[in-house]
Write a protein that holds these residues in place. Structure first.
Motif, PDB file in Angstrom:
ATOM      1  N   ASN A  19      -4.949  -4.716   7.538  1.00 32.56           N
ATOM      2  CA  ASN A  19      -3.725  -3.243   7.261  1.00 32.56           C
ATOM      3  C   ASN A  19      -4.368  -3.064   6.113  1.00 32.56           C
ATOM      4  OD1 ASN A  19      -2.168  -1.869   6.744  1.00 32.56           O
ATOM      5  ND2 ASN A  19      -0.383  -3.365   7.331  1.00 32.56           N
ATOM      6  N   ARG A  21      -3.081  -0.045   4.791  1.00 32.61           N
ATOM      7  CA  ARG A  21      -2.248   0.739   4.449  1.00 32.61           C
ATOM      8  C   ARG A  21      -1.994  -0.030   3.360  1.00 32.61           C
ATOM      9  NH1 ARG A  21       1.884   1.122   9.287  1.00 32.61           N
ATOM     10  NH2 ARG A  21       0.949  -0.938   9.502  1.00 32.61           N
ATOM     11  N   LYS A  22      -2.012  -1.515   2.852  1.00 33.25           N
ATOM     12  CA  LYS A  22      -1.105  -2.266   2.355  1.00 33.25           C
ATOM     13  C   LYS A  22      -1.854  -1.707   0.436  1.00 33.25           C
ATOM     14  CE  LYS A  22      -2.019  -6.754   4.451  1.00 33.25           C
ATOM     15  NZ  LYS A  22      -1.904  -7.944   4.332  1.00 33.25           N
ATOM     16  N   GLY A  23      -2.868  -0.583  -0.029  1.00 33.38           N
ATOM     17  CA  GLY A  23      -4.143  -0.242  -0.467  1.00 33.38           C
ATOM     18  C   GLY A  23      -4.171  -0.943  -1.403  1.00 33.38           C
ATOM     19  N   ASN A  56     -13.238   1.182   4.415  1.00 34.22           N
ATOM     20  CA  ASN A  56     -12.532   0.808   3.192  1.00 34.22           C
ATOM     21  C   ASN A  56     -13.082   0.062   2.263  1.00 34.22           C
ATOM     22  OD1 ASN A  56     -10.865   1.286   1.188  1.00 34.22           O
ATOM     23  ND2 ASN A  56      -9.028   1.012   1.251  1.00 34.22           N
TER      24      ASN A  56
END
Length: 58
Positions: A19, A21-23, A56
């Motif tokens: 995921n 979106r966790k950063g 990413n």
């Protein structure tokens, strides 16, 4: 911390869906806790989300 992206010591690919979106902080904890690796050894970690054309790194 500056990482030499042109000549890293290691490149790690984290398999499976992550995921994104966790950063960056949560991804760093994932590397340190789940894999027991040092984040500061001039390495690059690659993560893949559900969409395979998006990656990413950190």
């Amino acid at each position: 911390m500056l990482v030499n992206y042109h000549d890293p010591k290691h490149v790690y690919i984290v398999c499976g869906n992550t995921n994104l979106r966790k950063g960056i902080d949560t991804l760093a904890i994932l590397i340190a806790d789940n894999f027991g690796m040092n984040l500061y050894d001039d390495s690059i970690f690659l993560f893949c989300g559900r969409r395979k054309e998006v990656a990413n790194y950190g």
